[in-house]
Motif scaffolding. Sequence first.
Motif, short mmCIF file in Angstrom:
data_model
loop_
_atom_site.label_atom_id
_atom_site.label_comp_id
_atom_site.label_asym_id
_atom_site.label_seq_id
_atom_site.Cartn_x
_atom_site.Cartn_y
_atom_site.Cartn_z
N PHE A 180 0.88 -1.17 0.00
CA PHE A 180 0.00 0.00 0.00
C PHE A 180 0.91 1.21 0.00
O PHE A 180 2.06 1.14 0.44
CB PHE A 180 -0.99 -0.01 1.17
N ALA A 181 0.41 2.30 -0.56
CA ALA A 181 1.25 3.49 -0.77
C ALA A 181 0.82 4.60 0.19
O ALA A 181 -0.36 4.96 0.24
CB ALA A 181 1.13 3.98 -2.20
N CYS A 188 -0.41 17.10 2.00
CA CYS A 188 -1.58 16.29 2.36
C CYS A 188 -1.13 14.83 2.43
O CYS A 188 -0.60 14.28 1.46
CB CYS A 188 -2.68 16.43 1.31
N ARG A 189 -1.31 14.21 3.58
CA ARG A 189 -0.90 12.82 3.77
C ARG A 189 -2.01 11.88 3.29
O ARG A 189 -3.15 12.00 3.73
CB ARG A 189 -0.58 12.56 5.23
N MET A 190 -1.65 10.95 2.41
CA MET A 190 -2.63 10.07 1.80
C MET A 190 -2.23 8.60 1.95
O MET A 190 -1.05 8.28 2.07
CB MET A 190 -2.80 10.39 0.31
N VAL A 217 -7.68 6.09 0.52
CA VAL A 217 -8.36 5.48 -0.63
C VAL A 217 -8.24 3.98 -0.43
O VAL A 217 -7.14 3.42 -0.47
CB VAL A 217 -7.72 5.90 -1.96
N VAL A 218 -9.37 3.31 -0.19
CA VAL A 218 -9.32 1.91 0.23
C VAL A 218 -10.16 1.03 -0.68
O VAL A 218 -11.24 1.42 -1.14
CB VAL A 218 -9.79 1.77 1.69
N GLU A 219 -9.66 -0.16 -0.95
CA GLU A 219 -10.39 -1.13 -1.78
C GLU A 219 -11.58 -1.71 -1.03
O GLU A 219 -11.64 -1.70 0.21
CB GLU A 219 -9.45 -2.25 -2.22
N SER A 220 -12.54 -2.27 -1.80
CA SER A 220 -13.74 -2.86 -1.18
C SER A 220 -14.21 -4.09 -1.94
O SER A 220 -15.41 -4.33 -2.05
CB SER A 220 -14.86 -1.81 -1.15
N VAL A 431 -12.49 9.21 3.74
CA VAL A 431 -12.07 7.92 3.18
C VAL A 431 -12.85 7.69 1.89
O VAL A 431 -14.09 7.73 1.90
CB VAL A 431 -12.32 6.77 4.17
N TYR A 432 -12.13 7.45 0.80
CA TYR A 432 -12.75 7.13 -0.49
C TYR A 432 -12.70 5.62 -0.67
O TYR A 432 -11.64 5.01 -0.62
CB TYR A 432 -12.02 7.84 -1.62
N VAL A 433 -13.88 5.02 -0.90
CA VAL A 433 -14.01 3.57 -1.01
C VAL A 433 -14.10 3.21 -2.49
O VAL A 433 -15.03 3.65 -3.20
CB VAL A 433 -15.23 3.06 -0.24
#
Length: 468
Positions: A180-181, A188-190, A217-220, A431-433
């Motif tokens: 993961f990156a 801005c910390r991402m 930004v997380v997978e689902s 959080v972007y899903v």
Amino acid sequence: MTAAASSREGVPHASLTFHGAAGTVTGSRFLLQTDRSRVLVDAGLFQGERAWRRRNWEPPFVDPGSLDAAVLTHAHLDHSGYLPVLAAHGFTGPVWCTARTAELAEIVLLDAAHLQEQEAERALLHGYSKHDPPRPLFTTEDATRALRLLRPIAVELLQRVTPDIDVRLRPAGHILGSSFAEVDVAGCRMLFSGDLGRPGHPLLSPPAAPHDVDVAVVESTYGDSLHPAQDEEHLAAVINRTVRRGGSCLMPAFAVDRTPVIVHSLVRMQAARRIPRLPIYVDSPMALRAWEVYRSALADGDADLRPDLKPDDLGWDENVIRVPDAAGSEALNEPDRPCIIVSASGMATGGRVLHHLRAQLPHERNSVILTGFQVPGTRGQALADGAQHLKIYGSYVPVHAEVVSVLGFSAHADCAQLVTWLSRISDPEVVYVVHGTETSAAALAKRLRKQLGWTTVAPRFGERVRLV
């Protein structure tokens, strides 16, 4: 980053655009832009439904020559497969990734190019392509051009990518070399999860704990479901009843990671006499090459692999038979005795498994065992949904074989594991899903809001959001 901080004079604007993996499981492409830089996080192919696959053929969503760099979380095609297209259209920037990802990406991209060239030739011969003349999305030359751009970096090393974007790759436990990156974009910390692995993977170490960030930004992929605790009992039952019918078991499996995991499990089950000692054929040149990368990593003491693994855990049992050549593969279309065939691709989108499906689906004695997530629109999903016919090489094949889904071998975290992993960070702004069906993304977003009280969004395809 607070609103007050983001409005400070001299702080550059920064944005994130979701050019893929939004509203669908595949095609991960996230474009970071500032006043000075353009960096792409992952460059994947769309797979599955035709409406999404067609987007692979559209003109690039950004001028490839304007990209300063790309970051690759891992080697799977839905994260790496668009790199050859970008390279063919003028992208020449560095692609930052882990060393093992670079090794596996070479196998994956060259194999994908070969299969596409082969499919174009077959379509020309049999006249079933909509392209005139049929052509591959990218060629071996395009893939080779993209591979020259890979720049391996050490895990946990902070890498300056552009003057205002830094990246740190950390272990994700999904496949060998996956990461993961953690990205700093103009202050801005991402966090980009890539594909996050399961803590109980039989070969890989668990994902590292994430650091605090402003935006995640997380997978689902499994955002709306839980994995079964143990699926070996289910798998053993399918194999045993297939053998009693005198049939063979065909297991479509992803070449990278899934194949060694499945074979590792089958060998243990045979040793414990839970299933008969049948021949286990590994019929995928890509899987065989990827397996050797895993074996090399084990010999090197790679931290990606579980520390309790023994050399024999990735060795070749005498009952495991490698099938590197086309002639040997063709002989497996009609086996002369019950056996287990593990062949790519895992969603039956291409590769040698298509020949086996065409030959074996019409016979009730056989079984097809699906061992992973099946993207909507793929042949694998059609089989899982109970299709009576399957279109292969332009013709329909009847489905009389038993079709069973055994999902305990997934290399993705489920919804509870995703929430547990994310809960280690403190109150991100948003959080972007992504990287899930609309249903699974919405379910995970809702769970994060309810359990952690966070602002969560399932972004639209093509949506752009401001970061700073």
